[in-house]
Design an enzyme around this catalytic site. Structure first.
Site, PDB file in Angstrom:
ATOM      1  N   ASP A 254       0.674  -1.320  -0.123  1.00 39.64           N
ATOM      2  CA  ASP A 254       0.016   0.019  -0.077  1.00 39.64           C
ATOM      3  C   ASP A 254       0.833   1.083  -0.040  1.00 39.64           C
ATOM      4  O   ASP A 254       1.955   1.419   0.757  1.00 39.64           O
ATOM      5  CB  ASP A 254      -0.808  -0.423   1.345  1.00 39.64           C
ATOM      6  CG  ASP A 254      -1.606   1.285   1.361  1.00 39.64           C
ATOM      7  OD1 ASP A 254      -2.577   1.483   0.420  1.00 39.64           O
ATOM      8  OD2 ASP A 254      -1.757   2.118   2.335  1.00 39.64           O
ATOM      9  N   GLU A 291       1.164  -0.078  -5.036  1.00 36.56           N
ATOM     10  CA  GLU A 291       0.609   1.018  -4.987  1.00 36.56           C
ATOM     11  C   GLU A 291       1.590   2.260  -4.942  1.00 36.56           C
ATOM     12  O   GLU A 291       2.032   2.224  -3.869  1.00 36.56           O
ATOM     13  CB  GLU A 291      -0.649   1.267  -4.255  1.00 36.56           C
ATOM     14  CG  GLU A 291      -1.756   2.480  -4.374  1.00 36.56           C
ATOM     15  CD  GLU A 291      -2.493   2.872  -3.116  1.00 36.56           C
ATOM     16  OE1 GLU A 291      -3.380   3.707  -3.364  1.00 36.56           O
ATOM     17  OE2 GLU A 291      -2.204   2.381  -1.961  1.00 36.56           O
ATOM     18  N   HIS A 388     -11.131  -0.138  -3.792  1.00 40.59           N
ATOM     19  CA  HIS A 388     -11.912   0.375  -2.703  1.00 40.59           C
ATOM     20  C   HIS A 388     -11.762   1.896  -2.367  1.00 40.59           C
ATOM     21  O   HIS A 388     -12.609   2.442  -1.543  1.00 40.59           O
ATOM     22  CB  HIS A 388     -11.236  -0.485  -1.214  1.00 40.59           C
ATOM     23  CG  HIS A 388      -9.743   0.022  -0.966  1.00 40.59           C
ATOM     24  ND1 HIS A 388      -8.787  -0.537  -1.737  1.00 40.59           N
ATOM     25  CD2 HIS A 388      -9.243   0.528  -0.234  1.00 40.59           C
ATOM     26  CE1 HIS A 388      -7.661   0.248  -1.360  1.00 40.59           C
ATOM     27  NE2 HIS A 388      -8.096   0.880  -0.281  1.00 40.59           N
TER      28      HIS A 388
END
Length: 587
Positions: A254, A291, A388
């Site tokens: 992330d 990411e 999300h």
């Protein structure tokens, strides 16, 4: 996997406990009776206890003042501040024992939240939906973060005990059962992991191991100091634990652009190299995905097998953002950077990966963002229309189905699922679910108040217009609204969308996947009337061609004759209907 430094380790006679606590003067192991731990070098405390077996629960007492769980706890039955449980990972009876994974070019991802994927919200309940994923054409199930977080509901990005899958979804053996059942069906399983910060509630590291943190800050808390040997080892060992103990096939890291890197060798390189070593030794396909808002193409190489410092791919936010502008016309926030010529931006994403490859981006304060990416294989880019973040980071958590023309969404799916980039869906997207996915969490007291206040600042316009209709992120009802309604899959509109996605993914498996290895970017062009054309040279030396009208009006077709065998949409001749997509493969 090499000998582990962190966490409780079962031995022939009992259990060995270790804690890195360089700021502590004294540490006691709390079992049935407190036991002093022996201080060693470099801030380590240890205790070998005879007769302690799997299932035993324990904590550490620091300097006689505070009781804390093991930061490398394998399981927390009673949430983040409760005792840790000794787990015997070697005892699980794996059925898919010969599973070695699948190559990267075969991946079709679906991102899911365990708690919202089914009404039961558990690992075991997800097993019942695996056949649906398989029949849809999905090849890889991605789980949002599982590292233990405070409370009974949350997105998972505020985890504080990285090694412990959250108990609200089940026990470790339940998670293993889900992964085992997925492997038996030929499905890969990925996990989202967070190495840029620890959550705000239940993180005690600052009391006894302040060296974990630097003076720098991320948007979510103190930055982690990966210059420290033990801190770097903690993260790398955690990644290996998920891949070994649970047999995940891949990890998605992330927001790595918020990792503060000041060391000579970046943590991202060392983590990839360690995972690559594991992949080579175990002869497994293991995939690492980033990411990264910085669009650092130099970190990516999907062909590096096994990984030796690089990453298979990156979530391509640029691709999402430009499609969102085309489909909705929205211009707030980062969508403003894609307003000037969204179809031209889409053409750039289709022919070279990122939209921003070193250009200045207004949303990013005018700084230059990204690196040239056209030399990478197309599969390095994980393309999606929803995830999300892009659904949940909206005032109401509303999906595309609630704000865009269904015909336009179907055109976007036809482009996304047949292009040679790596596609990803968000749970329920395959049948056009309208279940919202708003932000939700379960903090208490002042932290809960801070979350509410932060949301009110971020979405001031929505609160001004809608007031109390804006979902309260702390309310149980907000979480319940995010749970997928699987019955809508059987309604006519859901069946129609699901049939479309299944057909597209069947064609992808038949026509695109066998040609993906060795594919390279070609050209792409967009016109003001909505006409878009693109091509890629595939690994078998054929050319994959896209012709599309991405507008609500008819457009003139391509000026030159398109050669090749149609695989979707038929022949692209004459004037093109609104939101129409045509794919061909030829020599």
């Amino acid at each position: 996997m090499n000998e582990r430094q962190f966490g409780a380790r079962l031995t022939q006679d009992g259990t060995s406990f270790r804690l890195w606590a360089p700021a502590a003067k004294r540490v006691e192991l709390l079992l049935q009776e407190p036991q002093p731990m022996q201080r060693g070098g470099d801030g380590w405390f240890s205790a070998d206890v005879f007769g302690v077996r799997a299932g035993a629960r324990y904590k550490f007492r620091i300097d006689g003042e505070i009781e804390v769980p093991d930061p490398a706890s394998a399981f927390q039955p009673d949430d983040v501040s409760g005792p840790s449980e000794v787990v015997d990972h070697s005892s699980y009876p794996w059925r898919a024992s010969d599973w070695r994974g699948r190559p990267w070019q075969e991946i079709v991802l679906i991102e899911t939240h365990v708690g919202a994927f089914t009404p039961e919200g558990s690992y075991r309940a997800m097993i019942e939906k695996l056949d649906h994923l398989l029949q849809t054409g999905i090849t890889a199930l991605e789980l949002m973060p599982l590292a233990d977080f405070a409370g009974t509901r949350g997105w998972g990005y505020d985890g504080v005990l990285w090694y412990a899958p959250d108990s609200v979804y089940g026990r470790p053996e339940d998670l293993k059962a889900l992964i085992d059942e997925a492997h038996l069906r030929g499905l890969m399983v990925f996990l989202d992991v967070v190495y840029n910060h620890f959550g705000p509630e239940g993180n005690y590291l600052g009391r006894y191991a302040p060296d974990f943190f630097t003076e720098a800050h991320t948007p979510w808390g103190s930055a982690i100091d990966y210059r420290v040997r033990e801190v770097r080892a903690f993260a790398i060992e955690n990644a290996l634990s998920w891949l070994c103990d649970y047999r995940f096939d891949g990890l998605r890291l992330d927001a790595v652009n918020t990792i503060v890197e000041v060391g000579a060798v970046p943590i991202l390189h060392d983590l990839s190299a360690a995972v690559g070593k594991l992949a080579a030794e175990s002869r497994r396909h293991i995939h690492l995905v980033l990411e990264n808002g910085d669009n650092r193409a130099s970190l990516l190489d999907p062909a590096e097998e096994p990984p030796r410092g690089k990453y298979r791919g990156q979530w391509n936010d640029d691709y999402h953002h430009v499609w969102h502008v085309i489909l909705t016309g929205e211009s707030q926030g980062y969508y403003g950077d894609y307003q000037r010529s969204p179809r031209q931006d889409l053409a750039r994403a289709l022919c070279s990966g990122f939209v921003y490859q070193g250009e200045a981006a207004a949303f990013w304060g005018g700084k230059r963002r990204g690196e040239p990416s056209g030399g990478l294989p197309p599969s390095a880019f994980v393309n999606f229309l929803q995830n999300h973040d892009q659904v949940g980071n909206r005032a109401f958590g509303d999906r595309l189905e609630s704000i865009a023309d269904p015909k336009a969404i179907e055109a976007a799916l036809a482009v996304t699922l047949l292009a040679p980039m790596t596609p990803m869906l968000f749970m329920g997207e395959e049948w056009g679910s309208k279940s919202p996915f708003p932000f939700f969490c379960d903090f208490k007291g002042g932290l809960a108040d801070a979350v509410r206040e932060g949301r009110r600042r971020e979405y001031a316009w929505a609160y001004a217009r809608y007031g109390d209709e804006v979902p309260d992120p702390l309310a149980t009802a907000t979480f319940r609204s995010a749970v997928l309604d699987w019955q809508t899959r059987h309604r006519p509109i859901g069946q129609k969308r699901l049939a479309l996605v299944r057909e597209l993914l069947t064609i992808r498996q038949r026509e695109i996947v066998p040609r993906s290895a060795g594919a390279v970017f070609g050209d792409a062009h967009a016109k003001d009337d909505g006409l878009l054309t693109a091509s890629w040279r595939m690994g078998d030396d054929t050319t994959l061609r896209l012709t599309a009208n991405l507008s609500p009006n008819e457009s003139a077709g391509a000026s030159s004759h398109i050669t090749g065998t149609p695989i979707w949409g038929g022949e692209a001749g004459g004037r093109l209907p609104p939101w129409s997509v045509f794919w061909q493969i030829g020599g």
